[in-house]
Write a protein that holds these residues in place. Structure first.
Motif, PDB file in Angstrom:
ATOM      1  N   LYS A   1       0.838  -1.199   0.000  1.00 41.56           N
ATOM      2  CA  LYS A   1       0.000   0.000   0.000  1.00 41.56           C
ATOM      3  C   LYS A   1       0.876   1.254   0.000  1.00 41.56           C
ATOM      4  O   LYS A   1       1.759   1.417   0.840  1.00 41.56           O
ATOM      5  N   MET A   2       0.642   2.137  -0.968  1.00 44.88           N
ATOM      6  CA  MET A   2       1.306   3.428  -0.998  1.00 44.88           C
ATOM      7  C   MET A   2       0.456   4.478  -0.290  1.00 44.88           C
ATOM      8  O   MET A   2       0.935   5.214   0.564  1.00 44.88           O
ATOM      9  N   ASP A   3      -0.808   4.529  -0.676  1.00 41.70           N
ATOM     10  CA  ASP A   3      -1.801   5.379  -0.021  1.00 41.70           C
ATOM     11  C   ASP A   3      -3.170   4.826  -0.359  1.00 41.70           C
ATOM     12  O   ASP A   3      -3.295   3.714  -0.892  1.00 41.70           O
ATOM     13  N   ALA A   4      -4.208   5.568  -0.085  1.00 40.48           N
ATOM     14  CA  ALA A   4      -5.570   5.069  -0.296  1.00 40.48           C
ATOM     15  C   ALA A   4      -5.902   4.862  -1.759  1.00 40.48           C
ATOM     16  O   ALA A   4      -6.840   4.129  -2.093  1.00 40.48           O
TER      17      ALA A   4
ATOM     18  N   ILE B   1      14.433  -6.586 -11.173  1.00 41.59           N
ATOM     19  CA  ILE B   1      13.305  -6.014 -10.432  1.00 41.59           C
ATOM     20  C   ILE B   1      12.611  -4.947 -11.267  1.00 41.59           C
ATOM     21  O   ILE B   1      13.256  -4.072 -11.840  1.00 41.59           O
ATOM     22  N   LYS B   2      11.295  -5.046 -11.345  1.00 38.88           N
ATOM     23  CA  LYS B   2      10.475  -4.066 -12.043  1.00 38.88           C
ATOM     24  C   LYS B   2       9.460  -3.490 -11.053  1.00 38.88           C
ATOM     25  O   LYS B   2       8.915  -4.210 -10.219  1.00 38.88           O
ATOM     26  N   ASN B   3       9.215  -2.183 -11.166  1.00 40.15           N
ATOM     27  CA  ASN B   3       8.248  -1.520 -10.296  1.00 40.15           C
ATOM     28  C   ASN B   3       7.139  -0.876 -11.131  1.00 40.15           C
ATOM     29  O   ASN B   3       7.376  -0.428 -12.249  1.00 40.15           O
ATOM     30  N   ALA B   4       5.959  -0.819 -10.589  1.00 43.54           N
ATOM     31  CA  ALA B   4       4.836  -0.163 -11.262  1.00 43.54           C
ATOM     32  C   ALA B   4       3.816   0.252 -10.212  1.00 43.54           C
ATOM     33  O   ALA B   4       3.792  -0.283  -9.096  1.00 43.54           O
ATOM     34  N   MET B   5       2.992   1.220 -10.558  1.00 45.08           N
ATOM     35  CA  MET B   5       1.917   1.673  -9.683  1.00 45.08           C
ATOM     36  C   MET B   5       0.577   1.124 -10.167  1.00 45.08           C
ATOM     37  O   MET B   5       0.290   1.134 -11.366  1.00 45.08           O
ATOM     38  N   ILE B   6      -0.226   0.656  -9.237  1.00 44.38           N
ATOM     39  CA  ILE B   6      -1.557   0.140  -9.541  1.00 44.38           C
ATOM     40  C   ILE B   6      -2.590   1.102  -8.939  1.00 44.38           C
ATOM     41  O   ILE B   6      -2.675   1.243  -7.705  1.00 44.38           O
ATOM     42  N   PRO B   7      -3.373   1.802  -9.775  1.00 47.31           N
ATOM     43  CA  PRO B   7      -4.393   2.711  -9.237  1.00 47.31           C
ATOM     44  C   PRO B   7      -5.556   1.931  -8.615  1.00 47.31           C
ATOM     45  O   PRO B   7      -5.881   0.817  -9.049  1.00 47.31           O
ATOM     46  N   LEU B   8      -6.157   2.497  -7.600  1.00 48.59           N
ATOM     47  CA  LEU B   8      -7.277   1.868  -6.902  1.00 48.59           C
ATOM     48  C   LEU B   8      -8.529   2.739  -6.979  1.00 48.59           C
ATOM     49  O   LEU B   8      -8.444   3.962  -6.866  1.00 48.59           O
TER      50      LEU B   8
ATOM     51  N   LEU C   1      -7.990  -0.619  -0.238  1.00 49.87           N
ATOM     52  CA  LEU C   1      -7.995  -2.029   0.118  1.00 49.87           C
ATOM     53  C   LEU C   1      -7.475  -2.212   1.535  1.00 49.87           C
ATOM     54  O   LEU C   1      -6.451  -1.639   1.909  1.00 49.87           O
ATOM     55  N   PRO C   2      -8.148  -3.038   2.332  1.00 50.49           N
ATOM     56  CA  PRO C   2      -7.622  -3.336   3.672  1.00 50.49           C
ATOM     57  C   PRO C   2      -6.365  -4.181   3.574  1.00 50.49           C
ATOM     58  O   PRO C   2      -6.118  -4.861   2.564  1.00 50.49           O
ATOM     59  N   ASP C   3      -5.566  -4.164   4.621  1.00 47.45           N
ATOM     60  CA  ASP C   3      -4.304  -4.904   4.622  1.00 47.45           C
ATOM     61  C   ASP C   3      -4.525  -6.398   4.384  1.00 47.45           C
ATOM     62  O   ASP C   3      -3.737  -7.054   3.703  1.00 47.45           O
ATOM     63  N   GLU C   4      -5.590  -6.940   4.928  1.00 48.20           N
ATOM     64  CA  GLU C   4      -5.869  -8.369   4.769  1.00 48.20           C
ATOM     65  C   GLU C   4      -6.127  -8.720   3.309  1.00 48.20           C
ATOM     66  O   GLU C   4      -5.668  -9.755   2.802  1.00 48.20           O
TER      67      GLU C   4
END
Length: 350
Positions: free
Chosen positions: A139-142, A156-163, A167-170
């Motif tokens: 989690k980066m932020d909400a 290693i590859k990095n990417a951002m997934i928009p929400l 999402l709760p931690d579980e």
């Protein structure tokens, strides 16, 4: 009696001094020459031991010492060992980082062009197996998640997934378990529609996140192919061969080497072709060439391997009457050097 560090230093000082002067070497000279900071009496004792061990001799009574054949042999063996260590250290420094590897490949392609008098190309290393080792969603932020993709070779590859919704931690933990259980150890090319459908179904209300992860995964792998660096040298060597030096042929070949897109097509063909099992060499002659602008040429290629799954392509481009024996020999030598530099077994202390 063994040669300890002190005796080795004194022996080397005797040999170096004798090589420079041609005169027998005394203890006083060594006391000034060496960095041991020992008295002349102590050095004399050590020289007596070296003489007893056969490394130095005294040509005349009350004269200094000169090296024996045994002493020279020890000196030469030590010198060669030190040079080997220097070479190994240079190789390790050269291959520690990607930017240094780039420098090595640029120098290598120039050497190939110069040695063969043909054009040469080398592609930067890439992972052709694309196996997944690990996926991590954090989690980066909400409004977004950080996706970390670890592939074979620890790429290693990095990417951002928009929400759309937080999402709760579980839920993030369950998605990580789901993705890693299904994708760990498989190639990206093996992710088919059936697997995608099953993952989305198992993710339930979070199927959109799974879809975004798989999209980013495909994009990361595709970007690797598009960004593949290709280093070239010696393109103007084609003017040395009349059958390639007329205006239209020469212009097409030079354009191919400058634009690089068609060279990527050639490399793609090499990576999917069956190479000779005995030599690791692939030869394309005339109409066998996958690149139209090279139909009047021959190309000899080989894939070099720097580690599990990490490989690149070396190619020599010349006329159909090229010296195949010399080119194949040169490529074998280069592949052997790269293999020695990158794939040496770890030092076990023996």
């Amino acid at each position: 009696m063994e040669l300890d560090r002190r005796k080795v230093t004194i022996l080397k000082a005797i040999i170096k001094t004798y090589l420079e002067t041609g005169e027998p070497v005394g203890s006083r000279t060594i006391s000034k020459y060496s960095d041991l900071k020992l008295s002349s009496a102590t050095i004399r004792n050590e020289m007596s031991d070296l003489e007893e061990m056969g490394y130095i001799i005294q040509p005349h009574t009350s004269a200094g010492r000169i090296p024996s054949d045994k002493g020279y042999r020890f000196y030469v063996d030590q010198l060669m060992e030190e040079k080997d260590q220097e070479i190994n250290q240079v190789q390790e420094l050269m291959f520690q980082r990607v930017d240094r590897l780039e420098l090595v490949l640029k120098r290598l392609v120039k050497m190939l062009a110069s040695n063969t008098n043909y054009a040469a190309l080398i592609s930067g290393p890439h992972y052709d197996q694309n196996k997944l080792k690990f996926i991590q969603l954090s989690k980066m932020d909400a409004e977004k998640l950080l996706l970390v993709i670890v592939m074979e070779g620890n790429i290693i590859k990095n990417a951002m997934i928009p929400l759309r919704h937080m999402l709760p931690d579980e839920a993030i933990l369950n998605l990580n378990i789901l993705l890693n259980s299904a994708l760990n150890g498989i190639r990206v090319e093996e992710i088919n529609l059936g697997l995608i459908s099953r993952l989305k179904e198992q993710a339930g209300s979070h199927s959109e996140v799974v879809g975004a992860v798989l999209d980013r995964l495909a994009e990361a792998v595709r970007a690797d192919g598009e960004d593949l660096p290709i280093y070239t040298s010696g393109a103007t060597n084609i003017f040395k061969y009349p059958e390639l030096s007329d205006g239209s042929r020469a212009s097409q070949l030079l354009s191919t080497f400058e634009q690089k897109d068609m060279l990527k097509e050639l490399i793609g063909e090499v990576n999917t072709s069956e190479q000779d099992a005995g030599t690791g060499i692939q030869v394309y002659i005339g109409d066998e060439m996958p690149v139209q602008s090279m139909k009047d040429c021959s190309v000899v290629t080989a894939n070099y391997v720097l580690g599990e799954g990490l490989r690149g392509t070396i190619g020599i481009v010349g006329p159909k009457r090229m010296d195949y024996d010399k080119v194949v020999s040169t490529l074998r030598n280069v592949m052997s050097q790269l293999d020695t530099a990158f794939n040496r077994p770890p030092d076990d202390g023996k």
